[in-house]
Design a protein around this motif. Structure first.
Motif, PDB file in Angstrom:
ATOM      1  N   LEU A 136       0.817  -1.226   0.000  1.00  0.00           N
ATOM      2  CA  LEU A 136       0.000   0.000   0.000  1.00  0.00           C
ATOM      3  C   LEU A 136       0.842   1.264   0.000  1.00  0.00           C
ATOM      4  CD1 LEU A 136      -2.828  -0.902   2.548  1.00  0.00           C
ATOM      5  CD2 LEU A 136      -2.942  -0.968   0.061  1.00  0.00           C
ATOM      6  N   HIS A 138       3.529   4.166  -0.976  1.00  0.00           N
ATOM      7  CA  HIS A 138       4.005   4.757  -2.231  1.00  0.00           C
ATOM      8  C   HIS A 138       5.388   4.188  -2.533  1.00  0.00           C
ATOM      9  CE1 HIS A 138       5.356   7.775  -5.104  1.00  0.00           C
ATOM     10  NE2 HIS A 138       4.085   8.150  -5.237  1.00  0.00           N
ATOM     11  N   ARG A 164       3.197   8.241   2.429  1.00  0.00           N
ATOM     12  CA  ARG A 164       2.047   8.156   1.528  1.00  0.00           C
ATOM     13  C   ARG A 164       1.591   6.702   1.390  1.00  0.00           C
ATOM     14  NH1 ARG A 164       5.099  11.326  -3.158  1.00  0.00           N
ATOM     15  NH2 ARG A 164       6.775  10.227  -2.096  1.00  0.00           N
ATOM     16  N   TRP A 166      -1.772   4.091  -0.285  1.00  0.00           N
ATOM     17  CA  TRP A 166      -2.949   3.944  -1.144  1.00  0.00           C
ATOM     18  C   TRP A 166      -4.131   3.588  -0.244  1.00  0.00           C
ATOM     19  CZ3 TRP A 166      -3.908   4.802  -6.190  1.00  0.00           C
ATOM     20  CH2 TRP A 166      -5.110   4.323  -6.716  1.00  0.00           C
ATOM     21  N   GLY A 171      -6.988   7.371  -3.785  1.00  0.00           N
ATOM     22  CA  GLY A 171      -5.623   7.238  -4.262  1.00  0.00           C
ATOM     23  C   GLY A 171      -4.624   7.349  -3.118  1.00  0.00           C
ATOM     24  N   PHE A 172      -3.440   7.867  -3.427  1.00  0.00           N
ATOM     25  CA  PHE A 172      -2.402   8.017  -2.413  1.00  0.00           C
ATOM     26  C   PHE A 172      -2.704   9.240  -1.551  1.00  0.00           C
ATOM     27  CE2 PHE A 172       0.090   5.393  -5.380  1.00  0.00           C
ATOM     28  CZ  PHE A 172       0.597   4.461  -4.486  1.00  0.00           C
ATOM     29  N   ARG A 173      -2.595   9.054  -0.230  1.00  0.00           N
ATOM     30  CA  ARG A 173      -2.790  10.135   0.737  1.00  0.00           C
ATOM     31  C   ARG A 173      -1.618  10.147   1.713  1.00  0.00           C
ATOM     32  NH1 ARG A 173      -6.807  13.679  -0.347  1.00  0.00           N
ATOM     33  NH2 ARG A 173      -7.259  13.953   1.873  1.00  0.00           N
TER      34      ARG A 173
END
Length: 755
Positions: A136, A138, A164, A166, A171-173
């Protein structure tokens, strides 16, 4: 541990509140920091209206000062939130974070179980097929996640991590996370918090500072105790101090000693964020000695809860302290021009809330005619649901108070409701309200669009539009993206015309400044001098200060230019004074020697001849002594004019001092050509000089020497011409003599006799 529990031993359990407080303290600090910047934007934008009453230049400094903080205005109202699908905390007992005792390295099983705990918080309802924590993460953050997880599980570092991940449809946070061992069940649990909005605000702050570092205005910020916390490059240029020397020092310590107490007393008048700004003229100490007179605008900044957070100051250097009156008193014509050209609706109201004036922007925004609404109540334009709040604001204005900025819905002519933002201030006379002045801005599109980006670009355009110097924004290919109205006026183009042009159409020396582009790519701010071309093809010198700025994710060049025509004229005047005689306007000895040296070099290269005529005025001392120095000065000026009229345009007539003159004749055939010029001069001086009713006869004696016949260098050539003039004087008045070896012997004999 019990059955199935982790293999790593932990300290005794503690309550959930202990671990929660650690996370909450860090979150609170970030929210307060964002709140400070947001409230700063609110305070300074409200202050802009008040500054219009003191003068547009004061308002301009407020816009400059609010640039960075205003970029965060909308986001501050929406602090970093836990995402709906990212549970924040769970009420259960937690294992205490490890103490100082060493612990064994974590097992793969511990790492897997701890990672799964974070995954369950990131993706609620995750099953056995859900990807691992590293899956998950980045790709650029996976190493950091792996190291942070190992630190937390091993107990070597219980600090929060931030990477970051997923999280599904979003999306990516950016996520702030912590994994811990639950005390009672001996299971790994996790705390997670979505901090994406905060990270975006940090990027916006960085962009704002990029602009602040390039503007000419000095911006200084302080904390609640008056200690300096921010110092931009404009402040460093104005006062000479780098930020490292002043950050942490009291603001009033910068004042000149005799004015320090005054500044301290004025600063004490800002006890709360609601206090009005303080405008004053003060002298601030310069790092290298002396002081600088500045016009200082000081406004409070606030944080959540209305607590004081500090001050923000905009300083404008004054050429002289008397300029303060020019800053504070702007002509009515200029004020009206500013109002008429403003993009926002600017209005005035009577005490009963009726509209007394509107600028043209009202028609452009609403579609209504201005005449239709003059004399009508402002409330009638508003949505019924907003009318009550608006009446409270108008009541405050009638009492002479400045209400906070508020939004309302305005009915446009085409039937739509526009969301408007209004800032209003009372108009006072003898401390009593006589009406109100306000600015209304249509924020309908801004709310519908991406808030952070729209705010940033809007504030940037405001700075560009209100700047006193021309500002250009162009891409790396030179295509103009934005310009302010000052740039359009200085070049004679409309805004639409300029946005279709390339910077090379204006600065035709741009291709010669390749070194500047290299400096920009290295992150430096570049200052250079060049020439701009107006629409009528006339040119004028400018000083350009430029740097890179990021807009909409792309790098652009932000250029501030300043017309330096007056400075160049002053430089030329100083150069003329340094090389010319003030009385006659003729070249002085310094300029003559330079021209003689260059002429001899050219003559030696081309094989030509050069002659000089050395002369002085006969009996000039008698004129000075009998008729006075004023008459003597006039005789010198008339004599200089006669000499200029006796030679060619390319020849040089210079005054060496007193009544001595010297003439440089280029490209002559020999002494015969010089003799013709000398004879012409003598014939002109045969006529008396007429000054009113006084006729003055002043003759002259001339000595001539020729290069290379009589001398091979400048000093010898001048000495021989002087000797020849001495012989002419001995032979009688109004004669000339060409140098010869006999002349030199006569001169030396006289010198020996005198000695």
């Amino acid at each position: 541990m019990g059955n199935g529990g982790p293999s790593i031993i932990r300290n005794p359990t503690i309550s959930l509140a202990g671990a929660t407080r650690m996370l909450e303290r860090r979150k609170t600090r970030k929210i307060i920091r964002a709140g400070v910047l947001g409230a700063l934007g609110l305070a300074l934008l409200a202050l802009l209206t008040e500054s219009f009453q003191a003068g547009p230049q004061a308002a301009l400094m407020m816009v400059f000062g609010s640039l960075m903080s205003a970029t965060l205005f909308w986001n501050v109202g929406h602090p970093a939130r836990p995402a709906s699908d990212l549970p924040y905390l769970h009420e259960s007992g937690l294992a205490a974070l490890p103490g100082g005792n060493p612990v064994p390295s974590p097992s793969d099983r511990d790492l897997e179980q701890a990672g799964d705990a974070v995954v369950r918080r990131l993706v609620p309802g995750a099953g056995r097929d859900t990807r691992s924590l590293l899956d998950l993460a980045h790709p650029e953050d996976r190493d950091a996640v792996r190291k942070a997880l190992r630190r937390m599980v091993s107990g070597s570092d219980p600090q929060l991590a931030e990477q970051r991940f997923w999280v599904g449809q979003e999306g990516f946070r950016w996520v702030e996370w912590l994994v811990f061992l639950e005390g009672r069940s001996h299971r790994w649990q996790a705390l997670v918090n979505d901090v994406t909005e905060r990270r975006l605000r940090e990027v916006t702050v960085k962009r704002g500072w990029q602009v602040l570092e390039q503007i000419h205005c000095a911006v200084i910020t302080t904390d609640a105790t008056g200690q300096i916390t921010g110092w931009n490059r404009g402040a460093e240029r104005m006062l000479g101090y780098p930020s490292g020397e002043v950050v942490g020092q009291p603001l009033d310590s910068l004042a000149a000693p005799e004015e320090r107490r005054i500044l301290h007393r004025r600063l004490s008048k800002i006890p709360s964020p609601k206090a009005p700004a303080v405008n004053l003229v003060v002298r601030l100490r310069h790092r290298y000695g002396g002081s600088v007179g500045v016009y200082l605008v000081i406004a409070p900044q606030s944080m959540e809860g209305g607590r004081a957070a500090g001050l923000i100051c905009c300083a404008h250097a004054l050429a002289k302290m008397g300029d303060a009156e020019q800053v504070l008193n702007v002509s009515g014509e200029r004020y009206r021009s500013l109002v008429e050209s403003a993009r926002d609706i600017i209005f005035t109201l009577s005490l009963d809330g009726r509209i007394t004036s509107l600028n043209p922007a009202f028609e452009e925004v609403t579609g209504w005619g201005r005449e239709d609404w003059l004399g009508q109540s402002l409330i009638d334009l508003m949505h019924p649901e907003d009318a009550t709040a608006a009446r409270h604001q108008l009541s405050a204005l009638a009492l002479g108070k400045t209400p906070p900025r508020f939004t309302f819905r305005l009915r446009a002519q085409f039937g739509a409701w526009l969301t408007m933002e209004i800032t209003a201030s009372p108009m006072l006379s003898n401390a009593e309200a006589i009406g109100a002045f306000g600015i209304v801005r249509d924020i309908t599109e801004r709310i519908a669009a991406d808030e952070a980006l729209r705010e940033s670009e809007s504030r940037f355009r405001t700075v560009v539009e209100y700047a006193v110097d021309p500002i250009f924004v162009h891409d790396r290919n030179g295509q103009l993206i934005d310009v302010n109205h000052v740039a359009c006026e200085s070049l004679g183009y409309t805004r639409e015309e300029m946005l279709s042009m390339n910077i090379r159409d204006i600065d035709q020396h741009c291709e010669d400044d390749a070194w500047a582009w290299k400096g920009l790519e290295q992150g430096r701010t570049i200052t250079l001098e060049t020439e701009y071309c107006r629409q009528d093809m006339s040119r004028f010198p400018v000083e350009v200060r430029m740097g890179l700025i990021e807009l909409a994710g792309n790098e652009h060049v932000l250029a501030f230019s300043r017309d330096i025509t007056e400075r160049k004229l002053a430089e030329r005047r100083l150069d003329h004074l340094a090389h010319h005689d003030m009385l006659t306007g003729l070249p002085n000895r310094l300029l003559f020697n330079d021209r003689l040296s260059q002429t001899l070099v050219k003559a030696q290269r081309s094989g030509s001849r050069v002659a000089i005529c050395f002369l002085d005025l006969n009996h000039f001392k008698v004129v000075n002594d009998t008729l006075g120095h004023a008459v003597g000065d006039e005789v010198l000026k008339r004599s200089a004019q006669r000499l200029r009229e006796s030679v060619r345009l390319g020849d040089t007539v210079a005054r060496l001092g007193g009544d001595e003159f010297i003439i440089l004749l280029e490209d002559v055939n020999g002494a015969d050509d010089a003799s013709l010029v000398a004879a012409k001069i003598l014939s002109r001086f045969a006529n008396p000089i007429v000054l009113g009713e006084t006729r003055i006869r002043v003759g002259t004696s001339i000595g001539i020497s020729v290069f290379p016949d009589d001398a091979g260098d400048a000093d010898t050539l001048m000495r021989h011409a002087d000797a020849a003039m001495y012989v002419a004087k001995q032979q009688g008045d109004n004669l000339y003599h060409c140098y010869s070896s006999t002349t030199d012997l006569i001169d030396q004999g006289e010198l020996s006799l005198d000695h």
